[in-house]
Design a protein around this motif. Structure first.
Motif, PDB file in Angstrom:
ATOM      1  N   TYR A   1      -5.798   1.561   5.789  1.00  0.00           N
ATOM      2  CA  TYR A   1      -4.720   0.682   6.245  1.00  0.00           C
ATOM      3  C   TYR A   1      -4.268  -0.244   5.126  1.00  0.00           C
ATOM      4  O   TYR A   1      -3.062  -0.430   4.906  1.00  0.00           O
ATOM      5  CB  TYR A   1      -5.179  -0.133   7.446  1.00  0.00           C
ATOM      6  N   GLY A   2      -5.225  -0.841   4.421  1.00  0.00           N
ATOM      7  CA  GLY A   2      -4.871  -1.768   3.361  1.00  0.00           C
ATOM      8  C   GLY A   2      -4.067  -1.119   2.261  1.00  0.00           C
ATOM      9  O   GLY A   2      -3.131  -1.721   1.709  1.00  0.00           O
ATOM     10  N   GLU A   3      -4.392   0.118   1.909  1.00  0.00           N
ATOM     11  CA  GLU A   3      -3.669   0.812   0.851  1.00  0.00           C
ATOM     12  C   GLU A   3      -2.273   1.221   1.298  1.00  0.00           C
ATOM     13  O   GLU A   3      -1.300   1.053   0.568  1.00  0.00           O
ATOM     14  CB  GLU A   3      -4.455   2.054   0.427  1.00  0.00           C
ATOM     15  N   ILE A   4      -2.168   1.759   2.502  1.00  0.00           N
ATOM     16  CA  ILE A   4      -0.895   2.292   2.963  1.00  0.00           C
ATOM     17  C   ILE A   4       0.059   1.175   3.388  1.00  0.00           C
ATOM     18  O   ILE A   4       1.275   1.269   3.182  1.00  0.00           O
ATOM     19  CB  ILE A   4      -1.131   3.273   4.134  1.00  0.00           C
ATOM     20  N   SER A   5      -0.462   0.104   3.949  1.00  0.00           N
ATOM     21  CA  SER A   5       0.407  -0.957   4.462  1.00  0.00           C
ATOM     22  C   SER A   5       1.261  -1.588   3.368  1.00  0.00           C
ATOM     23  O   SER A   5       2.393  -2.019   3.633  1.00  0.00           O
ATOM     24  CB  SER A   5      -0.424  -2.035   5.164  1.00  0.00           C
ATOM     25  N   ALA A   6       0.762  -1.629   2.143  1.00  0.00           N
ATOM     26  CA  ALA A   6       1.558  -2.193   1.050  1.00  0.00           C
ATOM     27  C   ALA A   6       2.814  -1.359   0.813  1.00  0.00           C
ATOM     28  O   ALA A   6       3.910  -1.898   0.622  1.00  0.00           O
ATOM     29  CB  ALA A   6       0.721  -2.260  -0.226  1.00  0.00           C
TER      30      ALA A   6
END
Length: 227
Positions: free
Chosen positions: A2-7
């Protein structure tokens, strides 16, 4: 994940006024992760997500060797997702990959369970014939999504027939990069053979500077960056 894709999703949302649907794969984990994902994406401005019932780490929907989690585990994820959103306008698309694992009957059984669990749209991945697409349209009552991916297991059917069979949405996830890759292959081959890009037959997009916002950058520099 989530942290990688949300950016990246945040950048996409800032660049368009269109609704944004995000593929959240398996929801990035259990029901707690699903809840975090839904709340985060909704707050970010995402309009819809789809989440699948594959075992993590997942595989592409049209590849071999997939496995699915128990249906009741996916039902809990869908209920958690529906409970986590603050607005019913945030759409939850439930995808099942059971067709490739256990057959269409099981995929449709799961589709009905996911409907009852609170999914707004059903996505039965990788049906293998037009007859299967028609059957899905007849047996699923909620809105349906069709995946018209290039070189996959599902026949690519024109929009009019999909609509006639009961499909409300269609995605074309491979179309853009497939044609772009072929255009680049032709361009680099031409350059290698000819030693120049002059005379190349592949159409070139002349509005790239405008699309990338160069005019806004130049206007900004004239207003603020120059002495």
């Amino acid at each position: 994940a989530y942290g990688e894709i949300s950016a990246g999703i945040r950048d996409i949302i800032s660049a368009t006024d269109l609704p944004v649907m995000v593929d959240t794969d398996t929801g990035y984990g259990d029901v707690k992760n699903v809840t975090h994902t839904i709340r985060g994406y909704e707050a970010m401005g995402v309009s819809s997500i789809f989440m699948e019932d594959q075992v993590s780490p997942k595989r592409c929907g049209h590849m071999q060797g997939k496995a699915v989690i128990p249906a009741d585990e996916m039902v809990r994820k869908i209920r958690a997702a529906a409970g986590a959103r603050s607005s019913s306008d945030f759409y939850i698309v439930a995808r099942t990959d059971a067709r490739a694992v256990s057959g269409l009957d099981e995929a449709l059984r799961r589709a009905r369970l996911y409907e009852d669990a609170g999914a707004d749209v059903i996505f039965v991945e990788s049906p293998e014939s037009e007859a299967e697409l028609e059957r899905i349209g007849k047996e699923v009552s909620k809105p349906l999504l069709a995946n018209m991916v290039e070189f996959g297991k599902t026949p690519r059917v024109e929009v009019a027939r999909l609509r006639k069979w009961g499909f409300d949405l269609a995605i074309y996830p491979g179309l853009g990069f497939s044609v772009a890759a072929e255009a680049m292959r032709q361009a680099w081959t031409y350059l290698k053979d000819k030693g120049t890009s002059n005379g190349i037959s592949v159409p070139q997009f002349k509005g790239m500077h405008e699309l990338m916002g160069f005019s806004e950058v130049w206007d900004f520099e004239k207003k603020w960056a120059q002495p």
